[in-house]
Design an enzyme around this catalytic site. Structure first.
Site, PDB file in Angstrom:
ATOM      1  N   HIS A 257       0.945  -1.122   0.229  1.00  0.00           N
ATOM      2  CA  HIS A 257      -0.247   0.384   0.041  1.00  0.00           C
ATOM      3  C   HIS A 257       0.753   1.304  -0.001  1.00  0.00           C
ATOM      4  CE1 HIS A 257      -3.915  -2.149   0.362  1.00  0.00           C
ATOM      5  NE2 HIS A 257      -3.584  -2.849   1.389  1.00  0.00           N
TER       6      HIS A 257
ATOM      7  N   HIS B 166       6.535   6.533   6.129  1.00  0.00           N
ATOM      8  CA  HIS B 166       5.638   5.864   5.484  1.00  0.00           C
ATOM      9  C   HIS B 166       5.454   7.669   3.904  1.00  0.00           C
ATOM     10  CE1 HIS B 166       3.084   5.971   8.082  1.00  0.00           C
ATOM     11  NE2 HIS B 166       2.262   5.640   6.815  1.00  0.00           N
TER      12      HIS B 166
ATOM     13  N   HIS C 143       2.163   9.492   0.969  1.00  0.00           N
ATOM     14  CA  HIS C 143       0.721   8.614   0.493  1.00  0.00           C
ATOM     15  C   HIS C 143       1.023   9.939  -0.626  1.00  0.00           C
ATOM     16  CE1 HIS C 143      -0.972   7.125   3.464  1.00  0.00           C
ATOM     17  NE2 HIS C 143      -0.227   7.341   4.662  1.00  0.00           N
TER      18      HIS C 143
ATOM     19  N   GLU D 132      -2.744  13.911   1.909  1.00  0.00           N
ATOM     20  CA  GLU D 132      -3.556  12.922   2.468  1.00  0.00           C
ATOM     21  C   GLU D 132      -4.287  14.701   3.125  1.00  0.00           C
ATOM     22  OE1 GLU D 132      -4.209   8.852   3.091  1.00  0.00           O
ATOM     23  OE2 GLU D 132      -2.896   9.025   4.987  1.00  0.00           O
TER      24      GLU D 132
ATOM     25  N   HIS E  10       4.372  10.767   6.614  1.00  0.00           N
ATOM     26  CA  HIS E  10       3.705  10.632   8.079  1.00  0.00           C
ATOM     27  C   HIS E  10       5.179   9.713   8.700  1.00  0.00           C
ATOM     28  CE1 HIS E  10      -0.368  10.679   6.969  1.00  0.00           C
ATOM     29  NE2 HIS E  10       0.092  11.503   6.694  1.00  0.00           N
TER      30      HIS E  10
ATOM     31  N   THR F 122      -4.716   6.720   9.434  1.00  0.00           N
ATOM     32  CA  THR F 122      -5.869   7.256   8.005  1.00  0.00           C
ATOM     33  C   THR F 122      -5.507   5.343   7.405  1.00  0.00           C
ATOM     34  OG1 THR F 122      -3.547   7.347   6.761  1.00  0.00           O
ATOM     35  CG2 THR F 122      -4.626   9.408   7.883  1.00  0.00           C
ATOM     36  N   THR F 123      -5.871   4.348   7.192  1.00  0.00           N
ATOM     37  CA  THR F 123      -6.185   3.091   6.849  1.00  0.00           C
ATOM     38  C   THR F 123      -6.574   2.384   8.546  1.00  0.00           C
ATOM     39  OG1 THR F 123      -3.952   2.064   8.107  1.00  0.00           O
ATOM     40  CG2 THR F 123      -3.917   2.906   5.739  1.00  0.00           C
TER      41      THR F 123
END
Length: 312
Positions: A88, A116, A118, A128, A141, A222-223
């Site tokens: 992901h 990680h 996004h 995000e 993040h 957020t997951t």
């Protein structure tokens, strides 16, 4: 019995390396596995204190939160780094060297576990969080867990468990040397479930030049499972990245098929969530020096026109 032990050990190692391999289709960013269905995976994803949010500058409440202290972000001694494609995102796992964050209005020390990213399909999207509706091409993040707990997974079960630092990227003309150290190893983790050891580098090389100003609110992961245990600190000063550096992130392969029918990893960001009754704080004035809005300027112009017409 020896074979069973070997098989069990290998399976555990595989799950630890690739945590989304089991039930990987249960959530994702596209189609029936996308964010609008996450509450079917975990009811927590449908609760009222979710992340990310749209940061609305005029809604911020000024706070006297002090600056952050980042421990061992400026050393490679005893530091162990491992980059993982978990299906992901690209995640840099951080171990050793007592890397931690404190201050910044936090009430305890938080151990740094991983960071990680996004990002979007294009340079026009990817972050995000948004600021006054503006989305950035990528967001990083840095995930930290309260030092009184044993791990991220342990901390995720406590309301004060996690503190996440969020950083925006903006497109620039010069390659960012810190991010290049990440980009250089992405070709080694193209496939989902792969990982590679990273030559240690100082983590502060990834950060913007100043960490003085930040927004603060209470939110969630957020997951899935979207645990509402995160103290969020989002920094307005962006990090520059080139379009060519961004393009390398999109070569990673995801566990799910995207809308284009392939597995290129992109648009791995959750849409913004309702702020509800939560408060948004900042240790600076984000509206200082703000120009009057267009609507206000037009109103003043109309008023001036009316006054002049009556005078003459």
């Amino acid at each position: 019995m020896d074979f069973l032990k070997v098989f069990t050990g290998a399976f555990v190692a595989f799950v630890q390396l690739f945590p989304y391999a089991v039930g990987a289709s249960s959530w994702g960013y596209f189609g029936s596995d996308g964010p609008s269905h996450w509450s079917d995976v975990s009811a927590t994803c449908g609760m009222s204190s979710q992340s990310p949010i749209n940061i609305v500058s005029i809604d911020t409440i000024m706070s006297s939160m002090d600056a952050f202290t980042l421990s061992k972000f400026d050393t490679t001694t005893g530091l162990s780094l491992n980059m993982v494609n978990n299906g992901h995102t690209a995640q840099l796992n951080i171990d050793g060297a007592a890397v931690k964050v404190s201050g910044g209005g936090l009430t305890a020390d938080y151990n740094t576990a991983q960071l990680h990213f996004h990002w979007g399909k294009t340079d026009a999207e990817g972050s995000e969080h948004t600021v006054d509706g503006t989305r950035f091409p990528m967001e990083m993040h840095i995930v930290n867990y309260r030092a009184t707990y044993t791990s991220v997974s342990d901390a995720a079960g406590h309301s004060d468990g996690l503190a996440v630092l969020g950083f925006f990227f903006e497109i620039g003309n010069t390659s960012h040397p810190g991010i290049q150290k990440i980009v250089d190893v992405l070709s080694s983790i193209t496939d989902a479930g792969t990982n590679t050891t990273v030559t240690p580098f100082m983590l502060n090389e990834l950060l913007p030049s100043s960490l003085d100003n930040f927004y603060r609110y209470s939110g969630s992961l957020t997951t899935p499972n979207c645990n509402e245990v995160v103290t969020w600190s989002v920094f307005p000063q962006s990090i520059k990245i080139t379009s060519s550096q961004m393009a390398v992130f999109r070569t990673l392969q995801s566990v799910e098929q995207n809308d284009d029918g392939n597995h290129n990893m992109y648009n791995n960001y959750r849409p913004v969530q309702a702020m509800g009754s939560r408060k948004l704080y900042a240790n600076f004035n984000p509206n200082a020096g703000a120009r009057p809005s267009v609507h206000l300027s037009l109103s003043l112009l109309a008023l001036l026109s009316c006054i002049l017409s009556r005078m003459f």
